[in-house]
Design an enzyme around this catalytic site. Sequence first.
Site, PDB file in Angstrom:
ATOM      1  N   THR A  68       0.817  -1.213   0.000  1.00 18.04           N
ATOM      2  CA  THR A  68       0.000   0.000   0.000  1.00 18.04           C
ATOM      3  C   THR A  68       0.848   1.260   0.000  1.00 18.04           C
ATOM      4  O   THR A  68       0.585   2.196  -0.753  1.00 18.04           O
ATOM      5  CB  THR A  68      -0.930   0.005   1.233  1.00 18.04           C
ATOM      6  OG1 THR A  68      -1.862  -1.069   1.104  1.00 18.04           O
ATOM      7  CG2 THR A  68      -1.695   1.317   1.338  1.00 18.04           C
TER       8      THR A  68
ATOM      9  N   LYS B 224       2.092  11.538  -1.822  1.00 15.20           N
ATOM     10  CA  LYS B 224       3.055  12.620  -1.588  1.00 15.20           C
ATOM     11  C   LYS B 224       3.544  13.211  -2.909  1.00 15.20           C
ATOM     12  O   LYS B 224       3.875  14.403  -2.976  1.00 15.20           O
ATOM     13  CB  LYS B 224       4.243  12.127  -0.759  1.00 15.20           C
ATOM     14  CG  LYS B 224       3.893  11.555   0.607  1.00 15.20           C
ATOM     15  CD  LYS B 224       2.811  12.326   1.331  1.00 15.20           C
ATOM     16  CE  LYS B 224       2.313  11.598   2.560  1.00 15.20           C
ATOM     17  NZ  LYS B 224       1.183  10.701   2.330  1.00 15.20           N
TER      18      LYS B 224
ATOM     19  N   VAL C   5      -5.890  11.908   9.001  1.00  6.81           N
ATOM     20  CA  VAL C   5      -4.694  12.204   8.204  1.00  6.81           C
ATOM     21  C   VAL C   5      -4.985  12.158   6.712  1.00  6.81           C
ATOM     22  O   VAL C   5      -4.676  13.100   5.969  1.00  6.81           O
ATOM     23  CB  VAL C   5      -3.563  11.217   8.559  1.00  6.81           C
ATOM     24  CG1 VAL C   5      -2.363  11.452   7.637  1.00  6.81           C
ATOM     25  CG2 VAL C   5      -3.141  11.376  10.013  1.00  6.81           C
TER      26      VAL C   5
ATOM     27  N   ALA D  79       4.011   3.253   7.815  1.00  2.00           N
ATOM     28  CA  ALA D  79       5.019   2.426   7.160  1.00  2.00           C
ATOM     29  C   ALA D  79       6.264   2.273   8.023  1.00  2.00           C
ATOM     30  O   ALA D  79       6.838   1.179   8.113  1.00  2.00           O
ATOM     31  CB  ALA D  79       5.386   3.033   5.797  1.00  2.00           C
TER      32      ALA D  79
ATOM     33  N   HIS E  91      21.907  29.120  12.046  1.00  2.00           N
ATOM     34  CA  HIS E  91      21.086  30.260  11.621  1.00  2.00           C
ATOM     35  C   HIS E  91      21.517  30.705  10.226  1.00  2.00           C
ATOM     36  O   HIS E  91      22.714  30.777   9.951  1.00  2.00           O
ATOM     37  CB  HIS E  91      21.259  31.423  12.600  1.00  2.00           C
ATOM     38  CG  HIS E  91      20.554  32.669  12.175  1.00  2.00           C
ATOM     39  ND1 HIS E  91      19.203  32.845  12.325  1.00  2.00           N
ATOM     40  CD2 HIS E  91      21.021  33.807  11.568  1.00  2.00           C
ATOM     41  CE1 HIS E  91      18.854  34.037  11.850  1.00  2.00           C
ATOM     42  NE2 HIS E  91      19.948  34.633  11.393  1.00  2.00           N
TER      43      HIS E  91
END
Length: 473
Positions: free
Chosen positions: A41, A51, A190, A327, A452
Amino acid sequence: MSINCDVAVLGGGTGGYIAAIRAAQLGKDVIVVEQDKLGGTCLHKGCIPSKSLLRSAELYAQMKDSESYGIETKGVSLAFPKVQKRKAAIVDQLHKGVQYLMRKHKIKVIQGRGRIIGPSIFSPKSGALAVELEDGEMETIVPANLIIATGSRPKMLPGLAPDGEFILSSDEALEMSSLPKSMVIVGGGVIGVEWASMLKDFGVEVTVVEAASQLLPNEDQDIARELRTLLERRGITVLTGAMILPETLKTEAGAVSVTARLDEGEILLSAEKLLLSIGRQANVEEIGLENTDIALKDGFIRVNDHMQTTEPHIYAIGDCIGGLQLAHVASHEGIAAVEHLAGEPSHKYNPLFVPRCVYTRPEVASVGMTEQEAREKGMKLKIGKFPFSAIGKALVYGEKDGFVKIIEDGDSGDIVGVHMIGPHVTDLIGEAALAQVLDATPWEISRTVHAHPTLGEIMGEAALAVDGLSMGI
Protein backbone atom coordinates in the site's frame (compact mmCIF):
# COMPACT_ATOMS: atom_id res chain seq x y z
CA MET A 1 5.69 -30.18 -4.06
CA SER A 2 6.76 -28.22 -0.98
CA ILE A 3 9.54 -25.71 -0.38
CA ASN A 4 11.21 -25.48 3.03
CA CYS A 5 12.69 -22.23 4.34
CA ASP A 6 13.68 -20.55 7.58
CA VAL A 7 11.31 -17.61 7.28
CA ALA A 8 8.28 -17.01 5.08
CA VAL A 9 6.71 -13.56 4.90
CA LEU A 10 3.09 -13.33 3.84
CA GLY A 11 2.86 -9.89 2.28
CA GLY A 12 5.53 -7.86 0.49
CA GLY A 13 4.64 -4.37 1.67
CA THR A 14 7.00 -2.07 3.56
CA GLY A 15 6.95 -4.13 6.76
CA GLY A 16 7.15 -7.43 4.89
CA TYR A 17 10.08 -6.67 2.62
CA ILE A 18 12.04 -4.94 5.40
CA ALA A 19 11.51 -8.02 7.61
CA ALA A 20 12.67 -10.23 4.74
CA ILE A 21 15.85 -8.18 4.24
CA ARG A 22 16.69 -8.26 7.96
CA ALA A 23 16.15 -12.02 8.04
CA ALA A 24 18.45 -12.45 5.03
CA GLN A 25 21.07 -10.27 6.72
CA LEU A 26 20.97 -12.71 9.65
CA GLY A 27 21.66 -15.63 7.34
CA LYS A 28 18.11 -16.93 7.02
CA ASP A 29 16.67 -18.57 3.94
CA VAL A 30 13.68 -16.31 3.16
CA ILE A 31 10.62 -16.48 0.93
CA VAL A 32 8.19 -13.61 0.40
CA VAL A 33 4.68 -14.33 -0.87
CA GLU A 34 2.92 -11.34 -2.46
CA GLN A 35 -0.33 -11.46 -4.40
CA ASP A 36 0.06 -8.04 -5.99
CA LYS A 37 3.20 -5.88 -6.21
CA LEU A 38 6.17 -5.64 -3.88
CA GLY A 39 6.00 -2.43 -1.90
CA GLY A 40 2.38 -2.81 -0.89
CA THR A 41 0.00 0.00 0.00
CA CYS A 42 2.68 2.53 0.96
CA LEU A 43 4.44 2.38 -2.38
CA HIS A 44 1.52 1.83 -4.72
CA LYS A 45 -1.62 3.22 -3.05
CA GLY A 46 -0.52 5.37 -0.13
CA CYS A 47 2.56 7.24 1.04
CA ILE A 48 4.50 7.61 -2.18
CA PRO A 49 1.82 8.33 -4.81
CA SER A 50 -0.09 10.68 -2.51
CA LYS A 51 3.05 12.62 -1.59
CA SER A 52 3.93 12.93 -5.28
CA LEU A 53 0.51 14.48 -5.93
CA LEU A 54 0.86 16.71 -2.87
CA ARG A 55 4.21 18.01 -4.11
CA SER A 56 2.73 18.87 -7.52
CA ALA A 57 -0.19 20.63 -5.82
CA GLU A 58 2.15 22.58 -3.53
CA LEU A 59 4.35 23.69 -6.42
CA TYR A 60 1.31 24.71 -8.48
CA ALA A 61 0.05 26.87 -5.60
CA GLN A 62 3.49 28.46 -5.17
CA MET A 63 3.78 29.24 -8.88
CA LYS A 64 0.39 30.98 -8.86
CA ASP A 65 1.70 33.07 -5.94
CA SER A 66 5.09 33.75 -7.53
CA GLU A 67 4.58 37.53 -7.71
CA SER A 68 4.91 37.69 -3.93
CA TYR A 69 8.49 36.47 -4.44
CA GLY A 70 9.16 39.07 -7.13
CA ILE A 71 8.72 36.61 -9.99
CA GLU A 72 6.20 37.52 -12.66
CA THR A 73 4.73 34.63 -14.61
CA LYS A 74 1.99 34.33 -17.17
CA GLY A 75 -0.24 31.47 -18.15
CA VAL A 76 0.54 29.02 -15.34
CA SER A 77 -1.76 26.06 -15.90
CA LEU A 78 -2.21 22.56 -14.55
CA ALA A 79 -1.73 19.51 -16.79
CA PHE A 80 -3.14 16.85 -14.48
CA PRO A 81 -2.32 13.87 -16.75
CA LYS A 82 1.34 14.90 -16.51
CA VAL A 83 1.00 15.09 -12.72
CA GLN A 84 -0.24 11.50 -12.76
CA LYS A 85 2.53 10.47 -15.16
CA ARG A 86 5.17 11.88 -12.81
CA LYS A 87 3.58 10.03 -9.89
CA ALA A 88 3.61 6.75 -11.82
CA ALA A 89 7.28 7.21 -12.76
CA ILE A 90 8.30 7.72 -9.12
CA VAL A 91 6.35 4.66 -8.01
CA ASP A 92 7.85 2.57 -10.82
CA GLN A 93 11.41 3.65 -9.93
CA LEU A 94 10.94 2.73 -6.28
CA HIS A 95 9.23 -0.55 -7.19
CA LYS A 96 12.26 -1.52 -9.26
CA GLY A 97 14.42 -0.61 -6.28
CA VAL A 98 12.53 -3.02 -4.02
CA GLN A 99 12.81 -5.78 -6.64
CA TYR A 100 16.57 -5.15 -6.78
CA LEU A 101 16.83 -5.45 -2.99
CA MET A 102 15.13 -8.85 -3.12
CA ARG A 103 17.66 -10.06 -5.69
CA LYS A 104 20.59 -8.52 -3.81
CA HIS A 105 19.70 -10.36 -0.61
CA LYS A 106 18.82 -13.60 -2.44
CA ILE A 107 15.23 -13.51 -1.23
CA LYS A 108 12.86 -15.69 -3.21
CA VAL A 109 9.66 -13.87 -4.17
CA ILE A 110 6.62 -15.95 -5.08
CA GLN A 111 3.79 -14.12 -6.84
CA GLY A 112 0.50 -15.55 -5.69
CA ARG A 113 -2.25 -15.66 -3.08
CA GLY A 114 -1.03 -17.29 0.13
CA ARG A 115 -3.18 -19.03 2.71
CA ILE A 116 -2.08 -20.55 6.01
CA ILE A 117 -2.82 -24.24 6.35
CA GLY A 118 -3.06 -26.31 9.51
CA PRO A 119 -1.02 -29.36 10.50
CA SER A 120 -0.60 -31.64 7.48
CA ILE A 121 1.76 -34.06 5.83
CA PHE A 122 3.98 -31.07 5.11
CA SER A 123 4.26 -29.78 8.68
CA PRO A 124 3.17 -31.04 12.12
CA LYS A 125 2.05 -27.53 13.09
CA SER A 126 0.13 -24.73 11.42
CA GLY A 127 2.09 -22.05 9.61
CA ALA A 128 2.75 -23.66 6.24
CA LEU A 129 1.45 -21.68 3.27
CA ALA A 130 -0.57 -22.93 0.33
CA VAL A 131 0.08 -20.47 -2.49
CA GLU A 132 -2.11 -20.18 -5.56
CA LEU A 133 0.18 -19.02 -8.33
CA GLU A 134 -0.83 -16.72 -11.17
CA ASP A 135 -1.16 -19.67 -13.56
CA GLY A 136 -3.51 -21.49 -11.19
CA GLU A 137 -0.91 -23.99 -9.97
CA MET A 138 -0.41 -24.54 -6.24
CA GLU A 139 2.82 -24.30 -4.25
CA THR A 140 3.33 -25.25 -0.60
CA ILE A 141 5.85 -23.38 1.54
CA VAL A 142 6.93 -24.84 4.88
CA PRO A 143 8.77 -22.25 7.00
CA ALA A 144 10.27 -22.65 10.45
CA ASN A 145 8.74 -19.24 11.19
CA LEU A 146 6.00 -17.30 9.46
CA ILE A 147 5.55 -13.51 9.50
CA ILE A 148 2.10 -12.23 8.56
CA ALA A 149 2.31 -8.79 6.94
CA THR A 150 -0.94 -8.58 4.99
CA GLY A 151 -1.56 -4.88 5.58
CA SER A 152 -4.88 -3.08 5.41
CA ARG A 153 -7.43 -1.54 3.07
CA PRO A 154 -9.73 1.52 3.22
CA LYS A 155 -12.54 1.15 5.73
CA MET A 156 -16.05 1.47 4.39
CA LEU A 157 -19.02 3.29 5.90
CA PRO A 158 -22.09 1.03 6.14
CA GLY A 159 -24.42 1.93 3.30
CA LEU A 160 -21.76 4.01 1.56
CA ALA A 161 -19.40 2.06 -0.70
CA PRO A 162 -17.10 3.23 -3.51
CA ASP A 163 -18.58 2.89 -6.99
CA GLY A 164 -15.55 4.25 -8.85
CA GLU A 165 -17.57 7.10 -10.36
CA PHE A 166 -19.25 9.24 -7.70
CA ILE A 167 -17.95 7.65 -4.51
CA LEU A 168 -14.22 6.98 -4.14
CA SER A 169 -11.82 5.59 -1.59
CA SER A 170 -8.24 6.85 -1.62
CA ASP A 171 -7.36 3.90 -3.89
CA GLU A 172 -9.67 5.14 -6.67
CA ALA A 173 -8.89 8.81 -6.05
CA LEU A 174 -5.19 8.21 -6.71
CA GLU A 175 -6.05 6.99 -10.21
CA MET A 176 -8.33 9.86 -11.27
CA SER A 177 -7.62 10.86 -14.86
CA SER A 178 -9.09 14.32 -14.32
CA LEU A 179 -10.00 16.51 -11.37
CA PRO A 180 -13.57 17.15 -10.29
CA LYS A 181 -14.77 20.69 -9.72
CA SER A 182 -15.87 19.82 -6.19
CA MET A 183 -15.37 17.07 -3.60
CA VAL A 184 -16.94 16.16 -0.27
CA ILE A 185 -14.43 14.33 1.93
CA VAL A 186 -15.90 12.11 4.64
CA GLY A 187 -13.28 11.89 7.39
CA GLY A 188 -10.96 14.57 8.71
CA GLY A 189 -8.13 12.31 9.82
CA VAL A 190 -4.69 12.20 8.20
CA ILE A 191 -5.84 10.93 4.81
CA GLY A 192 -8.83 13.25 4.67
CA VAL A 193 -6.97 16.47 5.45
CA GLU A 194 -4.10 15.59 3.10
CA TRP A 195 -6.56 15.12 0.24
CA ALA A 196 -8.37 18.31 1.21
CA SER A 197 -5.15 20.33 1.12
CA MET A 198 -4.02 18.76 -2.15
CA LEU A 199 -7.32 19.15 -3.98
CA LYS A 200 -7.73 22.76 -2.90
CA ASP A 201 -4.27 23.58 -4.26
CA PHE A 202 -5.33 21.94 -7.52
CA GLY A 203 -8.36 24.25 -7.66
CA VAL A 204 -11.07 21.87 -6.40
CA GLU A 205 -13.78 23.14 -4.04
CA VAL A 206 -13.55 20.98 -0.93
CA THR A 207 -15.76 20.23 2.07
CA VAL A 208 -14.43 18.05 4.92
CA VAL A 209 -16.89 16.24 7.19
CA GLU A 210 -15.49 14.86 10.47
CA ALA A 211 -17.52 13.06 13.14
CA ALA A 212 -15.16 14.02 15.99
CA SER A 213 -15.02 17.48 17.53
CA GLN A 214 -11.75 18.34 15.79
CA LEU A 215 -9.76 17.55 12.67
CA LEU A 216 -6.97 15.04 13.28
CA PRO A 217 -8.79 13.56 16.33
CA ASN A 218 -5.64 11.90 17.69
CA GLU A 219 -3.51 15.03 17.62
CA ASP A 220 -3.03 17.90 20.07
CA GLN A 221 -5.98 20.29 20.23
CA ASP A 222 -3.82 23.37 19.61
CA ILE A 223 -2.48 21.80 16.41
CA ALA A 224 -5.96 20.76 15.25
CA ARG A 225 -7.36 24.25 15.83
CA GLU A 226 -4.51 25.88 13.93
CA LEU A 227 -4.84 23.48 11.02
CA ARG A 228 -8.56 24.13 10.78
CA THR A 229 -7.98 27.88 10.80
CA LEU A 230 -5.39 27.67 8.04
CA LEU A 231 -7.42 25.29 5.87
CA GLU A 232 -10.51 27.47 6.20
CA ARG A 233 -8.43 30.54 5.33
CA ARG A 234 -7.63 28.79 2.06
CA GLY A 235 -11.33 28.34 1.34
CA ILE A 236 -11.86 24.75 2.54
CA THR A 237 -15.17 24.16 4.31
CA VAL A 238 -14.72 22.16 7.54
CA LEU A 239 -17.60 20.54 9.42
CA THR A 240 -16.77 18.83 12.72
CA GLY A 241 -19.12 16.93 14.99
CA ALA A 242 -20.93 15.96 11.80
CA MET A 243 -22.40 12.57 10.95
CA ILE A 244 -23.07 11.52 7.36
CA LEU A 245 -26.46 9.90 6.83
CA PRO A 246 -25.81 7.20 4.19
CA GLU A 247 -29.53 6.63 3.56
CA THR A 248 -29.77 10.16 2.11
CA LEU A 249 -27.17 9.51 -0.59
CA LYS A 250 -28.22 10.40 -4.13
CA THR A 251 -26.23 10.29 -7.36
CA GLU A 252 -27.71 12.03 -10.36
CA ALA A 253 -26.90 14.55 -13.07
CA GLY A 254 -23.14 14.11 -12.67
CA ALA A 255 -23.16 14.86 -8.94
CA VAL A 256 -23.50 13.21 -5.56
CA SER A 257 -25.43 14.58 -2.61
CA VAL A 258 -25.72 13.46 1.00
CA THR A 259 -27.03 14.89 4.26
CA ALA A 260 -24.82 15.53 7.28
CA ARG A 261 -26.23 15.85 10.79
CA LEU A 262 -24.70 18.47 13.09
CA ASP A 263 -25.70 19.67 16.55
CA GLU A 264 -27.42 22.68 15.01
CA GLY A 265 -29.34 20.63 12.46
CA GLU A 266 -28.96 18.89 9.12
CA ILE A 267 -27.16 20.19 6.05
CA LEU A 268 -27.30 18.94 2.47
CA LEU A 269 -23.89 18.53 0.85
CA SER A 270 -23.46 18.25 -2.91
CA ALA A 271 -20.37 17.80 -5.09
CA GLU A 272 -19.17 16.06 -8.20
CA LYS A 273 -17.51 13.35 -6.12
CA LEU A 274 -17.37 12.04 -2.57
CA LEU A 275 -14.19 10.66 -0.99
CA LEU A 276 -14.39 8.17 1.88
CA SER A 277 -11.42 8.48 4.25
CA ILE A 278 -12.59 7.09 7.59
CA GLY A 279 -9.59 4.89 8.37
CA ARG A 280 -8.30 1.48 7.37
CA GLN A 281 -9.16 -2.09 8.32
CA ALA A 282 -6.88 -5.10 8.56
CA ASN A 283 -6.56 -7.66 5.77
CA VAL A 284 -7.14 -10.76 7.88
CA GLU A 285 -9.84 -12.51 5.87
CA GLU A 286 -9.14 -15.46 3.59
CA ILE A 287 -5.55 -15.91 4.75
CA GLY A 288 -6.25 -19.10 6.70
CA LEU A 289 -6.33 -17.77 10.26
CA GLU A 290 -9.12 -20.26 10.99
CA ASN A 291 -6.53 -23.02 10.52
CA THR A 292 -4.49 -21.64 13.42
CA ASP A 293 -4.95 -20.69 17.06
CA ILE A 294 -4.14 -17.05 16.26
CA ALA A 295 -6.35 -14.65 18.21
CA LEU A 296 -7.93 -11.45 16.93
CA LYS A 297 -8.89 -8.34 18.87
CA ASP A 298 -11.20 -5.73 17.35
CA GLY A 299 -10.49 -7.11 13.89
CA PHE A 300 -6.69 -7.07 14.25
CA ILE A 301 -4.21 -9.87 14.92
CA ARG A 302 -3.15 -9.94 18.58
CA VAL A 303 0.61 -9.98 19.24
CA ASN A 304 2.97 -9.58 22.18
CA ASP A 305 5.90 -7.17 22.53
CA HIS A 306 8.01 -9.35 20.22
CA MET A 307 5.29 -9.43 17.51
CA GLN A 308 4.46 -13.07 18.26
CA THR A 309 0.89 -14.20 17.78
CA THR A 310 -0.74 -16.71 20.10
CA GLU A 311 1.17 -19.30 18.06
CA PRO A 312 4.77 -18.45 19.01
CA HIS A 313 6.34 -19.51 15.68
CA ILE A 314 3.98 -17.18 13.79
CA TYR A 315 4.55 -13.43 13.97
CA ALA A 316 2.46 -10.54 12.66
CA ILE A 317 3.48 -6.96 11.87
CA GLY A 318 2.20 -3.77 10.31
CA ASP A 319 -1.34 -2.60 9.68
CA CYS A 320 -2.86 -6.05 10.25
CA ILE A 321 -2.06 -5.79 13.99
CA GLY A 322 -3.51 -2.29 14.43
CA GLY A 323 -1.86 0.37 16.55
CA LEU A 324 -0.11 3.11 14.59
CA GLN A 325 -0.72 2.17 10.96
CA LEU A 326 2.41 3.78 9.56
CA ALA A 327 5.02 2.43 7.16
CA HIS A 328 7.92 3.26 9.46
CA VAL A 329 6.18 1.46 12.31
CA ALA A 330 5.68 -1.64 10.17
CA SER A 331 9.38 -1.61 9.29
CA HIS A 332 10.46 -1.49 12.93
CA GLU A 333 7.97 -4.18 13.86
CA GLY A 334 9.35 -6.38 11.07
CA ILE A 335 12.91 -5.94 12.31
CA ALA A 336 11.84 -6.64 15.91
CA ALA A 337 10.05 -9.84 14.85
CA VAL A 338 12.98 -11.16 12.85
CA GLU A 339 15.55 -10.40 15.51
CA HIS A 340 13.44 -12.19 18.10
CA LEU A 341 12.89 -15.32 16.01
CA ALA A 342 16.61 -15.35 15.23
CA GLY A 343 17.53 -15.20 18.91
CA GLU A 344 19.07 -11.74 18.59
CA PRO A 345 18.63 -8.99 21.19
CA SER A 346 15.27 -7.62 20.17
CA HIS A 347 14.33 -3.97 20.46
CA LYS A 348 10.79 -3.06 21.44
CA TYR A 349 9.42 0.05 19.86
CA ASN A 350 7.56 2.49 22.10
CA PRO A 351 4.54 4.13 20.41
CA LEU A 352 5.38 7.35 22.23
CA PHE A 353 8.69 7.48 20.35
CA VAL A 354 7.07 7.21 16.91
CA PRO A 355 6.85 10.43 14.86
CA ARG A 356 3.51 11.08 13.17
CA CYS A 357 3.45 13.19 10.02
CA VAL A 358 0.67 14.86 8.03
CA TYR A 359 1.59 16.28 4.64
CA THR A 360 -0.92 19.10 4.39
CA ARG A 361 0.03 22.69 3.59
CA PRO A 362 1.28 23.58 6.14
CA GLU A 363 2.60 20.26 7.39
CA VAL A 364 1.86 18.73 10.78
CA ALA A 365 4.24 16.51 12.77
CA SER A 366 4.26 15.21 16.32
CA VAL A 367 5.81 12.73 18.71
CA GLY A 368 4.81 11.67 22.20
CA MET A 369 1.69 12.57 24.17
CA THR A 370 -0.69 15.41 23.46
CA GLU A 371 -1.28 17.99 26.17
CA GLN A 372 -4.72 16.46 26.80
CA GLU A 373 -3.31 12.94 27.21
CA ALA A 374 -0.64 14.18 29.63
CA ARG A 375 -3.15 16.10 31.73
CA GLU A 376 -5.42 13.05 31.89
CA LYS A 377 -2.48 11.21 33.49
CA GLY A 378 -2.29 13.87 36.15
CA MET A 379 1.07 15.25 35.04
CA LYS A 380 2.25 18.66 36.11
CA LEU A 381 3.16 20.29 32.81
CA LYS A 382 5.34 23.10 31.53
CA ILE A 383 4.67 24.16 27.95
CA GLY A 384 6.67 26.22 25.50
CA LYS A 385 5.33 27.50 22.15
CA PHE A 386 7.16 29.45 19.48
CA PRO A 387 5.76 30.74 16.16
CA PHE A 388 7.30 30.34 12.73
CA SER A 389 6.49 34.01 12.10
CA ALA A 390 9.52 34.85 14.30
CA ILE A 391 11.88 32.54 12.37
CA GLY A 392 13.88 34.27 9.64
CA LYS A 393 14.10 31.26 7.33
CA ALA A 394 10.31 30.84 7.45
CA LEU A 395 9.88 34.43 6.30
CA VAL A 396 12.40 33.85 3.52
CA TYR A 397 10.39 30.81 2.43
CA GLY A 398 7.19 32.85 2.56
CA GLU A 399 5.68 30.26 4.93
CA LYS A 400 5.29 31.88 8.33
CA ASP A 401 2.14 30.14 9.58
CA GLY A 402 2.27 27.67 12.46
CA PHE A 403 4.28 27.00 15.58
CA VAL A 404 6.16 24.38 17.61
CA LYS A 405 4.87 23.29 21.00
CA ILE A 406 7.04 21.41 23.52
CA ILE A 407 5.47 19.77 26.56
CA GLU A 408 7.65 19.04 29.60
CA ASP A 409 6.91 16.86 32.61
CA GLY A 410 7.28 19.47 35.35
CA ASP A 411 8.43 16.88 37.88
CA SER A 412 11.08 14.99 35.90
CA GLY A 413 12.00 17.70 33.38
CA ASP A 414 11.67 15.17 30.54
CA ILE A 415 9.94 15.95 27.28
CA VAL A 416 6.44 14.49 27.18
CA GLY A 417 5.56 15.47 23.62
CA VAL A 418 6.47 17.76 20.74
CA HIS A 419 3.84 19.06 18.31
CA MET A 420 4.51 21.07 15.17
CA ILE A 421 2.54 22.76 12.42
CA GLY A 422 4.36 24.77 9.79
CA PRO A 423 6.79 24.59 6.87
CA HIS A 424 8.72 21.33 6.47
CA VAL A 425 7.97 20.15 10.01
CA THR A 426 7.88 16.53 8.79
CA ASP A 427 11.61 16.98 8.26
CA LEU A 428 12.13 18.70 11.62
CA ILE A 429 10.37 16.09 13.76
CA GLY A 430 13.43 13.81 13.72
CA GLU A 431 15.20 15.95 16.32
CA ALA A 432 12.20 15.72 18.61
CA ALA A 433 11.95 11.95 18.13
CA LEU A 434 15.63 11.55 19.03
CA ALA A 435 15.10 13.72 22.10
CA GLN A 436 12.30 11.38 23.21
CA VAL A 437 14.48 8.29 22.80
CA LEU A 438 17.35 9.89 24.73
CA ASP A 439 15.10 11.17 27.54
CA ALA A 440 16.25 14.67 26.72
CA THR A 441 14.95 17.75 28.46
CA PRO A 442 13.99 21.08 26.88
CA TRP A 443 17.06 22.57 28.61
CA GLU A 444 19.31 20.16 26.69
CA ILE A 445 17.64 21.04 23.39
CA SER A 446 18.03 24.74 24.16
CA ARG A 447 21.76 24.22 24.75
CA THR A 448 22.12 22.50 21.37
CA VAL A 449 23.47 24.97 18.81
CA HIS A 450 20.98 25.34 15.95
CA ALA A 451 22.38 26.88 12.78
CA HIS A 452 21.09 30.26 11.62
CA PRO A 453 19.14 30.90 9.48
CA THR A 454 17.32 27.56 9.47
CA LEU A 455 13.82 26.37 10.20
CA GLY A 456 15.36 24.08 12.81
CA GLU A 457 16.09 27.08 15.05
CA ILE A 458 12.48 26.91 16.15
CA MET A 459 13.23 23.79 18.22
CA GLY A 460 15.77 25.68 20.30
CA GLU A 461 13.44 28.65 20.73
CA ALA A 462 10.45 26.49 21.69
CA ALA A 463 12.65 24.68 24.23
CA LEU A 464 13.68 28.02 25.74
CA ALA A 465 10.02 29.08 25.79
CA VAL A 466 9.24 26.25 28.22
CA ASP A 467 11.01 28.37 30.87
CA GLY A 468 9.96 31.73 29.38
CA LEU A 469 13.46 32.38 28.02
CA SER A 470 12.99 32.41 24.23
CA MET A 471 15.16 34.98 22.44
CA GLY A 472 13.06 35.57 19.33
CA ILE A 473 9.94 37.21 20.78
